[in-house]
Scaffold this active site. Sequence first.
Site, short mmCIF file in Angstrom:
data_model
loop_
_atom_site.label_atom_id
_atom_site.label_comp_id
_atom_site.label_asym_id
_atom_site.label_seq_id
_atom_site.Cartn_x
_atom_site.Cartn_y
_atom_site.Cartn_z
N SER A 254 0.65 -1.36 -0.07
CA SER A 254 0.16 -0.04 -0.05
C SER A 254 0.72 1.45 0.03
CB SER A 254 -0.73 0.04 1.17
OG SER A 254 -0.09 -0.04 2.28
N LYS A 299 -5.77 4.36 8.36
CA LYS A 299 -4.82 5.36 7.87
C LYS A 299 -4.95 6.85 8.07
CE LYS A 299 -2.81 1.57 4.97
NZ LYS A 299 -2.34 1.01 3.80
#
Length: 362
Positions: A254, A299
């Site tokens: 990611s 996140k």
Amino acid sequence: MPRRTATMLASTLMLIALLCAGVLIKVPYAEMTPGPTVNTLGDHDGEPVLQISGHKTYPTTGHLNMTTVRVTSADYNMNLVSAVYGWLAHDSIVVPHNTLYPDGKTEQQSSQENAEEFSQSQESAKVAALNELKIPVKSWVIVQSVIKGSPSEGRLHAGDVIKAVDGAKVDKPADVAKLVTKHKPGQDVVFTIVPVKEAAAAEKAGKQATRTQNVTVTTEKAKDGRAIVGIQAGTDHTFPFAIDIKLADVGGPSAGLMFALGIVDKLTPDNLTGGTFVAGTGTIDDDGKVGPIGGIQMKTVGARSKGARYFLTPKDNCAEAAKDVPGGLTLVKVDTIDDAMTALKDVRTGRTADLPKCTAKG
């Protein structure tokens, strides 16, 4: 004993019993919480995250932070109380255990897979960044992995360069599967390869391996009926100068987008962020396409807690991320590295009204 006192005592004992039961009852869930966020333009553990040599680099300012998620271990047995607390908390997400560890995958297996994905994401980030800057990168198709017990075991090896299949030139990994599946199970496929040892020796000497050999592999039947040989094709690259990404204890694909942007920033005279704190996430492929990731809401929480004002969000994560946006954080929708570059230009020039923002619809 007065009735009111008896009622309160009974209620207290019942509450204690329920709490004890909640602690003892195990549920098949795992937890995700915000993990560390690291500035790809800065240092981590005393050394630069991005180290480039053999090409001119430029000073950078601001932040281009990659973000992470912490997850509970594979053998963690969550109790009912912890699950309820996680469901109610703003800074954690409770998910089914098999979402993080499918098919009984162990923590070691998951860590190994994450490490491999992280390594591949670094390679794709380098390629995407250099493509964005129109700097040529040499690429070729390789055998990325060989499945144990498959027809290819002992015949093809990880790192072999695949030049052709049945005489047809191979330009990208997808070509390999396409040519193999033209066969019926039990038929032979001829791979024209440069063996991994010869390819590695030629690369070390700065030359191109020219001697090839043909390897015949008999296909077998997959569960869906297709003909397969038991390999995963991938891409390898030779870069015109050294780009090293120094970041330990991180896994998964990611961070690809943020690594690519960090590389571009260091190789260009303009500061991409204009000194602004930008964070983000997203996988990236060699062509600069940005893909979705897991744990997006954790996140964004982690990024905002560190001071991020803008968060580059993969298009396919936008709807989920927009459900709970931390105050003061703007979610910017991106689908490619070009989108991200355009968004950063808008940020550093103050044209934030032009930013494509995430909404509940995507």
